[in-house]
Design an enzyme around this catalytic site. Structure first.
Site, mmCIF file in Angstrom:
data_model
loop_
_atom_site.group_PDB
_atom_site.id
_atom_site.type_symbol
_atom_site.label_atom_id
_atom_site.label_comp_id
_atom_site.label_asym_id
_atom_site.label_seq_id
_atom_site.Cartn_x
_atom_site.Cartn_y
_atom_site.Cartn_z
ATOM 1 N N GLY B 27 0.826 -1.200 0.000
ATOM 2 C CA GLY B 27 0.000 0.000 0.000
ATOM 3 C C GLY B 27 0.856 1.243 0.000
ATOM 4 O O GLY B 27 2.050 1.197 0.341
ATOM 5 N N ASN B 28 0.286 2.358 -0.390
ATOM 6 C CA ASN B 28 1.037 3.606 -0.430
ATOM 7 C C ASN B 28 0.089 4.789 -0.418
ATOM 8 O O ASN B 28 -1.057 4.682 -0.837
ATOM 9 C CB ASN B 28 1.945 3.657 -1.673
ATOM 10 C CG ASN B 28 1.236 3.154 -2.922
ATOM 11 O OD1 ASN B 28 0.326 3.800 -3.417
ATOM 12 N ND2 ASN B 28 1.618 1.989 -3.408
ATOM 13 N N ASP B 75 3.576 2.165 -8.205
ATOM 14 C CA ASP B 75 2.239 2.641 -8.563
ATOM 15 C C ASP B 75 2.201 4.138 -8.871
ATOM 16 O O ASP B 75 1.118 4.691 -9.122
ATOM 17 C CB ASP B 75 1.247 2.344 -7.418
ATOM 18 C CG ASP B 75 1.054 0.850 -7.200
ATOM 19 O OD1 ASP B 75 0.902 0.112 -8.190
ATOM 20 O OD2 ASP B 75 1.051 0.412 -6.035
ATOM 21 N N HIS B 94 -3.619 4.022 -1.795
ATOM 22 C CA HIS B 94 -3.853 2.715 -2.419
ATOM 23 C C HIS B 94 -3.548 1.634 -1.388
ATOM 24 O O HIS B 94 -2.485 1.647 -0.776
ATOM 25 C CB HIS B 94 -2.945 2.552 -3.634
ATOM 26 C CG HIS B 94 -2.994 1.181 -4.229
ATOM 27 N ND1 HIS B 94 -4.180 0.503 -4.445
ATOM 28 C CD2 HIS B 94 -2.015 0.340 -4.648
ATOM 29 C CE1 HIS B 94 -3.913 -0.686 -4.988
ATOM 30 N NE2 HIS B 94 -2.614 -0.809 -5.105
ATOM 31 N N HIS B 96 -4.451 -2.781 -0.259
ATOM 32 C CA HIS B 96 -5.089 -4.053 -0.594
ATOM 33 C C HIS B 96 -5.915 -4.482 0.621
ATOM 34 O O HIS B 96 -5.918 -5.651 0.986
ATOM 35 C CB HIS B 96 -4.035 -5.114 -0.943
ATOM 36 C CG HIS B 96 -3.302 -4.873 -2.225
ATOM 37 N ND1 HIS B 96 -2.587 -5.855 -2.850
ATOM 38 C CD2 HIS B 96 -3.189 -3.767 -3.007
ATOM 39 C CE1 HIS B 96 -2.033 -5.359 -3.963
ATOM 40 N NE2 HIS B 96 -2.388 -4.094 -4.072
ATOM 41 N N ASP B 119 -22.231 8.501 4.619
ATOM 42 C CA ASP B 119 -21.455 9.589 5.225
ATOM 43 C C ASP B 119 -20.201 9.912 4.414
ATOM 44 O O ASP B 119 -19.655 11.011 4.532
ATOM 45 C CB ASP B 119 -21.018 9.217 6.648
ATOM 46 C CG ASP B 119 -22.142 9.357 7.675
ATOM 47 O OD1 ASP B 119 -23.100 10.110 7.435
ATOM 48 O OD2 ASP B 119 -22.046 8.707 8.741
ATOM 49 N N HIS B 168 -7.787 -6.242 -8.521
ATOM 50 C CA HIS B 168 -6.628 -5.624 -7.887
ATOM 51 C C HIS B 168 -6.984 -5.133 -6.473
ATOM 52 O O HIS B 168 -6.799 -5.876 -5.517
ATOM 53 C CB HIS B 168 -6.122 -4.505 -8.809
ATOM 54 C CG HIS B 168 -4.828 -3.890 -8.402
ATOM 55 N ND1 HIS B 168 -3.962 -3.312 -9.293
ATOM 56 C CD2 HIS B 168 -4.242 -3.743 -7.185
ATOM 57 C CE1 HIS B 168 -2.894 -2.848 -8.637
ATOM 58 N NE2 HIS B 168 -3.051 -3.100 -7.369
ATOM 59 N N TYR B 226 -22.354 18.578 10.383
ATOM 60 C CA TYR B 226 -21.619 17.593 11.177
ATOM 61 C C TYR B 226 -20.251 18.185 11.515
ATOM 62 O O TYR B 226 -19.663 18.889 10.706
ATOM 63 C CB TYR B 226 -21.457 16.306 10.369
ATOM 64 C CG TYR B 226 -20.747 15.191 11.091
ATOM 65 C CD1 TYR B 226 -21.455 14.221 11.790
ATOM 66 C CD2 TYR B 226 -19.351 15.109 11.071
ATOM 67 C CE1 TYR B 226 -20.806 13.184 12.445
ATOM 68 C CE2 TYR B 226 -18.689 14.086 11.733
ATOM 69 C CZ TYR B 226 -19.415 13.125 12.418
ATOM 70 O OH TYR B 226 -18.762 12.109 13.073
#
Lengths: 229, 229, 229, 229
Positions: B27-28, B75, B94, B96, B119, B168, B226
Site C-alpha cells: 500500500g502507499n 504505482d 492505495h 489491498h 457519510d 486488484h 456535522y
C-alpha cells in the site's frame, strides 16, 4: 556455531506469533546455511516468547543433531525432505494460519483471484493429495515432505513458494528464513481474501495469465522493477 | 524542500499499517502540494516502520523525480494520471485492504446499504472494467489510472472519493493525503459491513436516495452541520 | 491457604481476557487441588483486570465456601459436577468464545477436519442435548454439569477435553487450570477453522481415523514424541 | 458544573474506541444526570484520543446548550427523544459496530440464539421500520428517536436495552453511560455470534423462553444472583 544465523531463525520464529499466524505452539520456521548445509530449526513445543537463539537446534540434512540441547520440532523430517528436494530453498515456515488451513482442510487449492496473490505466487496455490494409511503410520513427517515434492513434479518451487498439505495446513519457503515467513504472511492474506471472494461470487474466475505474469515478474526475476535496486 | 508536506505524507503512510489496512508493503499514500503541483509519494518496497520523511520521493506530474534518493512506488504512474485528471484531489491512498479487495476481486461494486457508507460515498462505489492484455503489457500502471478515469466519466470524484480496480484493489482520494487515508479506512469498514449484509440477505437493496443525500450532505458541502464550524 | 495454587488460577482467569476468549465478564477458570480436593474459582461478575489472587474463592466439592469473601462464579455448581464425575480433571475453563459458541448455539458438534483439531481433541467435539424446562427452572447450573456428564457416557474426558453446551457455549478441561485454558484456546481456533471449512465446502468430511490417531497420540500418552522429554 | 459526571461520560466515549466498536468518529455516548435532568454528550466530529472532559457538552432535555464551547453530536436530538420517552434511562451509546450494523442494514432483528444474548437482552433485539422521505428531510435526528420509541410501543426498555435503526446502526442504553457502553459491547458480540449461527444453520431457532428468562433474571431484577451483592 553459526550464532548470527541461529539468531535470525530465532527471530523469524518469534515474528510468527507477532503476525497472528500461530495459536499456542502451532508453527515453526527453519533456515538452511548454504555454506555448511546445516539446518537451524525451532525446538519442539517451546512457547515463542521463551525462545532464545541458543535454543535453536542445528541438524544436518539427514536429521542428525549437530548442536543444541533440545529436541528439534517434530516437523523436522518434513523440512529436511524439502531442503533436499529443492536446492535453492534457504528457509521454510510451517503454520496453521486460519484461512490457509481452511483451504487445506477443505482440500481446495487457492485460485489466483487478484494481484496481491500474483505478487507472491505464480498461479493457483496447490493442495497435496491426502496421505494413505501406511504413509501416516510410518515415517509420517518425512512422508508429508514427500507428498509436497510429488505435488511439485511439474511446478517450480521458486515461482510457487508454498503449498497446502491436505487436512493439515500450509508450508511456505524462500531463499531465507525471513523470506519464507513473509511468504506465509502473504499466503494467509491471500487465503483470507480468496475465501471472501468465494463467499461473494461462487463462480469467480482467476485473473488472466497476462495480469498474473505482469505482477509476478514486476517483483521477481531479472526484469523486476518493484522495490529498490 | 517541502519538509512539512513530506512529513505529513510520511505519517499518512505509517498510519496505513497502524489501521490494519496493509499487510507487508501492500500500500502507499501520496499527496499533491497545490502550490508547486509536486507529488510526494512512498518509495517502493520500503517497510512502513523504517520510513522517514527524507525517504519520501518528490516527483512532478509527468513523473520526473525532483527530490529523493529512492525509487518512487511502482504505482506512481497511476497516482499521476489521477492527479492530472482530478484537479481538486490533493491526496491518494492505495491499499489491498481485505474486504475492499474482496469486492474488487469479485468485480462487484459496493452498494450503499447504510448511513456509514452514505457519510463518505454518495452512492455505489464503482468497480472498473478489467484491463485488456495490451493495457497490461505496456504502461500497465498508467493504464490502471486511465481505467479509473474512464469509470468516472459520469461521476464526480469529490462526491465519490474511491474506486475498486477489478482484480486488484481500492484507490481512495481526498483534498489531502490524510483525508485520502481516512476515506480508505471508511471504505474498508463499509466493504466489511456490505460483505456481511450480502451474506445475511442476498436480496438486500440500497437505502433510498433521500437518506443517502441526507447523510452525505450533512457532512459535505455548504449545508453540512456535522463536526465543528 | 493454597496461595500459589490460587495465584495460578487467578493468572489463568486473567489470561482468558488476553487471549480474546471473553467479552466483558463472560467466562471463568477453576482448578482442583488434588491433595485437598478443594476447588479454586473466579468470583462472580468481577472484571479480569481487577482480579487478585486473594479474590479467588475456595470451595469444597459440595460447594461450601472454605475461604474467600466474595461469591463464587454462578457457574460453580457446573464445575463441581464435572470434578466429581471426572476424577482426573484438575482444571476447567468456561468461555463464550465466538466460534465455539456459534457451534453450541447452532447445536452442532465440531467435526475433526484437520490435524490442528486432532492434536487436542480425539474426534468430533460433542454438543449436549438441550436442557428441559424443569432442568432449567431448578438446579440449572448443576443440571448443566449433569447433561455434560450424560454426553460423556461413552466418551473418555481425557481424550476429549471439551464440550459444547447446546444454546450456551463451551467448557474445556485438563489436568490443571492452565491446561484447561490452553484447550479452550485450541477449541476456539478449531471452531473458527471448522466454521470456515463448512462455508467453503458444505460436504467436507472428517480426516480418517489413522491421521486423527497419529496426531493425537503424537502429543498424548506413553508414545508421545511432541515437545521436550 | 457536574465535573465528575462529565468525566465519566468522557471516559465512556474513549472506551468506545478501545473496545473496537467504532471506526474514525462513528459513535457517541451520552449520560443523563438524574438530579438536574441535564444530558452530557460528545461534541460532534472530535477524535476519541483528543477528547477531554471539558469538551463534553451539557444540554437540557429540549436541546439547549447549558455548558460547553463545542457543538454537541449531530445525533443529540435522537438521544433527547429517548431520554424524554424512557425516564429510567441514564445513558445512551450509539455506534456503527460491524455486526450490529450488518443486521441493521439487512433490516433483520437479532434472534436470541443463546444465553450470552439472554444475559443482556430479553428476547429478539428489534429493528425499526425505515424512515419515510419526509421524516428524513426534516427533523431527521429527532425522527430517528421517534421511530425507536414507536418500536418500543409494546416493549420494556429496561428489559430490552437496545435497538437497531434500519439502514443505520445500533443504539443501546442503560442506567448510566457506562452501562449503556457495556450493553453496546454485549450487543456487538451477540450480533457477531448470531451472524455466524445463521451462516451455519439457516433454520436455527431461538432458545426456549424458560432458558431466556432463567438467564435474564439470573442477572437482572430482585431475584438476581449473578455478581456480588
Amino acid at each position: 556455531m553459526l550464532e548470527s544465523f541461529k539468531e535470525k531463525v530465532c527471530r523469524a520464529n518469534q515474528e510468527l506469533a507477532g503476525n497472528g499466524l500461530v495459536t499456542l505452539t502451532f508453527g515453526n520456521v527453519s533456515g538452511r546455511d548454504f555454506n555448511t548445509d546445516l539446518v537451524a530449526i525451532k525446538p519442539s513445543g517451546i512457547a515463542y516468547d521463551d525462545l532464545e537463539p541458543s535454543d535453536i537446534v542445528l541438524v544436518d540434512l539427514e536429521g542428525n543433531t549437530v548442536e543444541g540441547e533440545l529436541r528439534p520440532s517434530s516437523d523436522t523430517p518434513t523440512h529436511l525432505v524439502l531442503y533436499r528436494a529443492f536446492p535453492s530453498v534457504g528457509g521454510i515456515t510451517h503454520t496453521h494460519s486460519t484461512h490457509a488451513t481452511i483451504f487445506a482442510q477443505a482440500m481446495r487449492g487457492i485460485p489466483c483471484f487478484g494481484t496481491t496473490h500474483a505478487d507472491y505466487f505464480r498461479g493457483e496455490i496447490p493442495v497435496t493429495r491426502p496421505l494413505e494409511r501406511d504413509e501416516v503410520e510410518s515415517d509420517y513427517e518425512a512422508n508429508t515432505g514427500e507428498v509436497i515434492v510429488e505435488t511439485f513434479a511439474d511446478l517450480d518451487p521458486s515461482r510457487m513458494p508454498g503449498v497446502l498439505v491436505a487436512g493439515h495446513g500450509p508450508f511456505t519457503w524462500g531463499t531465507s528464513a525471513s523470506e519464507s515467513l513473509r511468504n506465509s504472511i502473504a499466503l494467509e492474506e491471500v487465503a483470507r481474501t480468496a475465501f471472501g471472494v468465494l463467499q461473494l461470487a461462487k463462480d469467480a474466475h482467476p485473473i488472466p495469465d497476462y495480469l498474473l505474469d505482469k505482477h509476478f515478474f514486476r517483483k521477481h526475476g531479472p526484469d523486476a522493477y518493484y522495490g529498490q535496486r
